[in-house]
Write an enzyme that holds these catalytic residues in place. Structure first.
Site, PDB file in Angstrom:
ATOM      1  N   PRO A  15       2.769  -8.299   0.668  1.00 51.07           N
ATOM      2  CA  PRO A  15       4.008  -8.068   1.402  1.00 51.07           C
ATOM      3  C   PRO A  15       5.209  -8.575   0.617  1.00 51.07           C
ATOM      4  O   PRO A  15       5.240  -9.714   0.158  1.00 51.07           O
ATOM      5  CB  PRO A  15       3.803  -8.873   2.689  1.00 51.07           C
ATOM      6  CG  PRO A  15       2.307  -8.958   2.843  1.00 51.07           C
ATOM      7  CD  PRO A  15       1.784  -9.058   1.451  1.00 51.07           C
ATOM      8  N   GLU A  16       6.208  -7.709   0.437  1.00 46.54           N
ATOM      9  CA  GLU A  16       7.438  -8.076  -0.249  1.00 46.54           C
ATOM     10  C   GLU A  16       8.552  -8.248   0.781  1.00 46.54           C
ATOM     11  O   GLU A  16       8.307  -8.181   1.985  1.00 46.54           O
ATOM     12  CB  GLU A  16       7.788  -7.002  -1.292  1.00 46.54           C
ATOM     13  CG  GLU A  16       6.732  -6.806  -2.356  1.00 46.54           C
ATOM     14  CD  GLU A  16       6.655  -7.974  -3.342  1.00 46.54           C
ATOM     15  OE1 GLU A  16       7.529  -8.862  -3.299  1.00 46.54           O
ATOM     16  OE2 GLU A  16       5.715  -8.002  -4.152  1.00 46.54           O
TER      17      GLU A  16
END
Length: 271
Positions: free
Chosen positions: A2-3
């Protein structure tokens, strides 16, 4: 992993479920995450009221009247709301029971995420205090990026992925932003003009904001806080498309490794 857009999507999905609620119960089934969960965490948060849910870089900050919980989703972690009484699955490591009758549940198959606690200002925590500006803030602008790039010989892609320079520009979004700005990812950072950095700043903001609007990029494990997957992956121009035609000039897209990360670009449109 997840960014920033995925973490922001999670925050937006959870915000209305958490803010103003009281934590009635907490259960830590697996304390051995990237860093051990503090043994006294349950005591700190039980009975606390949640005031705000914010984000700094890829960290979610849950402010309560007893302190602040700092979540990091790691490589495969996710936070979501489930109904009370929902049986946990193998990788469901932490539950917070809310006075709404719902549970905030943390799942992390690889256990590279973290749940930390601080009674002080979380922005001064050792993991957050030396981070660069938020990419969607006014502090991240062409003057700033041009200034910090001077005399740097590293590739521009590794510069914008450095969390001490700017937070949240992960591999996918760096490749997409550089394509939109027309800059080769392997260009020496110190050789790029201020005007071109202005275009890159705008491209980063545009790509990240569009990804947030679309719910993030679903490539492996990410699920939003509301249980819905992100859809930005359907709009990628270059990332993961080596050999496919460039969406602008139709020349086959190229790839190479920069900073141990796969990088995708067009040799004609990016210079």
């Amino acid at each position: 992993m997840p960014e920033l857009p995925e973490v922001e999507t999670t925050r937006l999905g959870l915000q209305s479920h958490l803010e103003g609620r009281r934590i009635r119960s907490a259960k830590v089934r697996q304390p051995h995450l990237r860093w051990p969960v503090e043994p006294d965490l349950v005591r700190h948060i039980r009975g606390a009221r949640i005031h705000r849910l914010t984000r700094r870089a890829k960290y979610l900050l849950v402010y309560t009247d007893t302190g602040c919980a700092i979540w990091h989703l790691g490589m495969s972690g996710s936070l979501r709301m489930v109904e009370a009484g929902t049986e946990p699955e193998k990788h469901d490591h932490i539950d917070w029971g809310l006075d709404s009758g719902w549970l905030l549940r943390y799942r992390d198959p690889r256990r590279f995420g973290a749940l930390l606690w601080t009674s002080g200002d979380p922005l001064t925590h050792k993991l957050l205090r030396n981070l660069g500006p938020e990419p969607l803030s006014g502090k991240f602008n062409e003057d700033y990026l041009f200034s910090v790039s001077r005399k740097r010989r590293q590739p521009v892609k590794t510069l914008i992925m450095d969390g001490h320079i700017v937070v949240g520009v992960g591999n996918i979004y760096a490749s997409e932003s550089l394509f939109l700005a027309g800059i080769r990812p392997d260009r020496e950072a110190g050789s790029i003009s201020k005007a071109r950095y202005g275009r890159l700043v705008e491209a980063i903001k545009q790509v990240l904001q569009r990804a947030i609007t679309r719910g993030g990029t679903t490539l492996r494990d990410f699920i939003g806080g509301d249980g819905k997957p992100g859809y930005f992956a359907q709009e990628l121009n270059v990332y993961g498309r080596a050999g496919a035609p460039c969406p602008t000039c139709t020349r086959p897209l190229s790839d190479r490794v920069l900073g141990q990360r796969n990088t995708f670009f067009c040799t004609r449109c990016q210079r």
